[in-house]
Scaffold this motif. Structure first.
Motif, mmCIF file in Angstrom:
data_model
loop_
_atom_site.group_PDB
_atom_site.id
_atom_site.type_symbol
_atom_site.label_atom_id
_atom_site.label_comp_id
_atom_site.label_asym_id
_atom_site.label_seq_id
_atom_site.Cartn_x
_atom_site.Cartn_y
_atom_site.Cartn_z
ATOM 1 N N TYR A 260 0.831 -1.204 0.000
ATOM 2 C CA TYR A 260 0.000 0.000 0.000
ATOM 3 C C TYR A 260 0.861 1.248 0.000
ATOM 4 C CZ TYR A 260 -4.100 2.885 1.012
ATOM 5 O OH TYR A 260 -5.105 3.813 0.930
ATOM 6 N N ARG A 261 1.939 1.231 0.762
ATOM 7 C CA ARG A 261 2.782 2.412 0.919
ATOM 8 C C ARG A 261 3.402 2.848 -0.415
ATOM 9 N NH1 ARG A 261 4.476 5.828 5.399
ATOM 10 N NH2 ARG A 261 6.165 7.062 4.543
ATOM 11 N N GLU A 262 3.643 1.869 -1.303
ATOM 12 C CA GLU A 262 4.219 2.213 -2.600
ATOM 13 C C GLU A 262 3.258 3.037 -3.456
ATOM 14 O OE1 GLU A 262 5.527 -1.339 -4.500
ATOM 15 O OE2 GLU A 262 7.269 -1.608 -3.179
ATOM 16 N N LYS A 263 1.960 2.963 -3.136
ATOM 17 C CA LYS A 263 0.946 3.646 -3.936
ATOM 18 C C LYS A 263 0.422 4.912 -3.260
ATOM 19 C CE LYS A 263 -0.616 -0.949 -5.364
ATOM 20 N NZ LYS A 263 -1.728 -1.929 -5.250
ATOM 21 N N HIS A 264 0.544 5.003 -1.941
ATOM 22 C CA HIS A 264 -0.064 6.113 -1.198
ATOM 23 C C HIS A 264 0.924 6.661 -0.179
ATOM 24 C CE1 HIS A 264 -4.115 5.002 -2.702
ATOM 25 N NE2 HIS A 264 -3.652 3.781 -2.615
ATOM 26 N N LEU A 265 1.047 7.961 -0.123
ATOM 27 C CA LEU A 265 1.886 8.621 0.876
ATOM 28 C C LEU A 265 1.054 9.635 1.648
ATOM 29 C CD1 LEU A 265 5.150 9.272 -1.190
ATOM 30 C CD2 LEU A 265 4.841 7.618 0.666
ATOM 31 N N PRO A 266 1.352 9.855 2.930
ATOM 32 C CA PRO A 266 0.625 10.861 3.699
ATOM 33 C C PRO A 266 0.784 12.252 3.074
ATOM 34 C CG PRO A 266 1.917 9.452 5.152
ATOM 35 C CD PRO A 266 2.349 9.130 3.753
ATOM 36 N N THR A 267 -0.242 13.063 3.242
ATOM 37 C CA THR A 267 -0.204 14.419 2.693
ATOM 38 C C THR A 267 0.216 15.454 3.724
ATOM 39 O OG1 THR A 267 -2.563 14.687 3.196
ATOM 40 C CG2 THR A 267 -1.985 13.868 0.990
ATOM 41 N N GLY A 268 0.434 15.019 4.963
ATOM 42 C CA GLY A 268 0.832 15.937 6.024
ATOM 43 C C GLY A 268 0.606 15.286 7.373
ATOM 44 N N PRO A 269 0.844 16.007 8.463
ATOM 45 C CA PRO A 269 0.615 15.444 9.799
ATOM 46 C C PRO A 269 -0.866 15.266 10.098
ATOM 47 C CG PRO A 269 1.173 17.764 9.958
ATOM 48 C CD PRO A 269 1.367 17.381 8.515
ATOM 49 N N ILE A 270 -1.173 14.381 11.040
ATOM 50 C CA ILE A 270 -2.554 14.187 11.483
ATOM 51 C C ILE A 270 -3.089 15.507 12.040
ATOM 52 C CG2 ILE A 270 -4.042 12.966 13.124
ATOM 53 C CD1 ILE A 270 -2.104 10.601 12.934
ATOM 54 N N ARG A 271 -4.318 15.890 11.612
ATOM 55 C CA ARG A 271 -4.882 17.187 11.984
ATOM 56 C C ARG A 271 -6.160 17.011 12.802
ATOM 57 N NH1 ARG A 271 -6.933 20.560 8.228
ATOM 58 N NH2 ARG A 271 -7.504 18.849 6.840
ATOM 59 N N THR A 272 -6.287 17.785 13.852
ATOM 60 C CA THR A 272 -7.535 17.818 14.615
ATOM 61 C C THR A 272 -8.507 18.772 13.928
ATOM 62 O OG1 THR A 272 -6.438 17.332 16.712
ATOM 63 C CG2 THR A 272 -8.601 18.390 16.833
ATOM 64 N N ILE A 273 -9.670 18.245 13.547
ATOM 65 C CA ILE A 273 -10.682 19.030 12.836
ATOM 66 C C ILE A 273 -11.664 19.681 13.805
ATOM 67 C CG2 ILE A 273 -12.511 18.928 11.086
ATOM 68 C CD1 ILE A 273 -9.662 18.433 10.042
ATOM 69 N N HIS A 274 -12.007 18.938 14.855
ATOM 70 C CA HIS A 274 -12.991 19.457 15.830
ATOM 71 C C HIS A 274 -12.716 18.779 17.160
ATOM 72 C CE1 HIS A 274 -16.750 21.099 17.344
ATOM 73 N NE2 HIS A 274 -17.107 19.896 17.749
ATOM 74 N N GLU A 275 -12.824 19.524 18.256
ATOM 75 C CA GLU A 275 -12.558 18.941 19.576
ATOM 76 C C GLU A 275 -13.419 19.611 20.632
ATOM 77 O OE1 GLU A 275 -8.811 17.621 22.439
ATOM 78 O OE2 GLU A 275 -8.470 19.025 20.781
#
Length: 297
Positions: A27-42
């Motif tokens: 899977y990693r060969e096809k997809h890479l993260p686009t940035g750090p994990i983000r909190t959307i709402h808390e």
């Protein structure tokens, strides 16, 4: 990731153990993260996070810790994660919650891999649900998928060249198949017919609550944690549940049955044995892991 997969291997869940490293690499060969994990709402009781393409075994672990901490402070908490993939064994997370003295629930709405009854193609994920309950000894852990076969198990059977049992899957044309490769190109079927389909739909709805409509592969991961003392003292809950489980295990058995076994008992027993004696690795998986390691050097 290593801790998660090794624990699965120790508990005897081979397809969720070291073979998953191969799935991660594919899977990693096809997809890479686009940035750090983000909190959307808390809020004090909840947190919603965009995993931004990071692996689920990391993102859901973080959500588990956040929900646990919020539930300790406030009695109840819910965490949602979307835009992630391959979260591993749901039991791994709810066991942590239960060992923290909380009741845990984990639901997943995953990418389409399962065909509704009568359909010729996938429309729902394998959509598992897991529960963790603290007791006076090991927690009661329940972890079930709503599909007839999980796709990590399907991938392992394909690597080994093993055929499927009848009635588990269809091929890309909607025809019944026992070929794991054809099944991976088609769809699995729900367990229990319409009952499994109905549970999968419920997991799908909870996945939307966790943010599955926001992006990625449409997956939504929900973690819920609650303190038993919202209803009664923790020690009373543990004692009452332990007594209830003991009563269930003591019922009269059918001839030839040595024990009434509860969910998670076998896994905990296997973990204790494996920690002493080690684990066995399938030769096909070992060879593939060695090639992957050589490639990475």
């Amino acid at each position: 990731l290593a801790g998660h997969m090794l624990d699965a291997a120790l508990c005897g869940y081979e397809y969720s153990g070291l073979p998953k490293i191969l799935n991660l690499a594919d899977y990693r060969e096809k997809h890479l993260p686009t940035g750090p994990i983000r909190t959307i709402h808390e809020t004090p009781l909840s947190i919603m996070q965009d995993a931004c393409g990071h692996n689920g075994m990391m993102a859901i672990q973080q959500a588990t810790e956040q929900a646990t901490n919020k539930a300790r402070d406030n009695g109840f908490a819910v965490a949602g994660v979307f835009n992630s993939w391959m979260s591993g064994r749901s039991a791994y997370y709810v066991e942590q919650i239960a060992r923290a003295g909380l009741i845990g629930i984990h639901t997943i709405s995953s990418r389409p891999q399962v065909a509704p009854p009568g359909a010729a193609e996938a429309a729902l994920g394998t959509n598992p649900i897991a529960f963790g309950f603290p007791t006076e000894t090991d927690p009661l852990i329940i972890d079930i998928g709503t599909s007839s076969i999980m796709f990590t198990d399907l991938a392992l059977k394909a690597r080994r060249g093993q055929m499927l049992a009848e009635g588990l899957a269809i091929d890309s044309e909607g025809r019944p198949t026992q070929d794991p490769i054809a099944a991976s190109e088609g769809a699995a079927l729900p367990f229990g017919g319409y009952k499994g389909f109905a549970l999968a739909l419920a997991m799908n709805a909870l996945g939307v609550f966790a943010g599955s409509g926001h992006g990625g592969e449409g997956a939504g991961y929900l973690i819920m944690a609650m303190r038993p003392d919202l209803m009664m003292p923790l020690e009373q809950y543990k004692a009452d549940l332990s007594a209830n489980l003991a009563r269930i295990k003591s019922v009269r058995r059918q001839p030839g049955v040595d024990e009434i076994r509860l969910p998670s008992e076998r896994a905990f027993a296997q973990r204790r044995i494996s920690l002493q004696k080690g684990i066995e690795i399938d030769q096909h998986v070992y060879d593939a892991l060695q090639k992957l390691a050589d490639k990475a050097v």
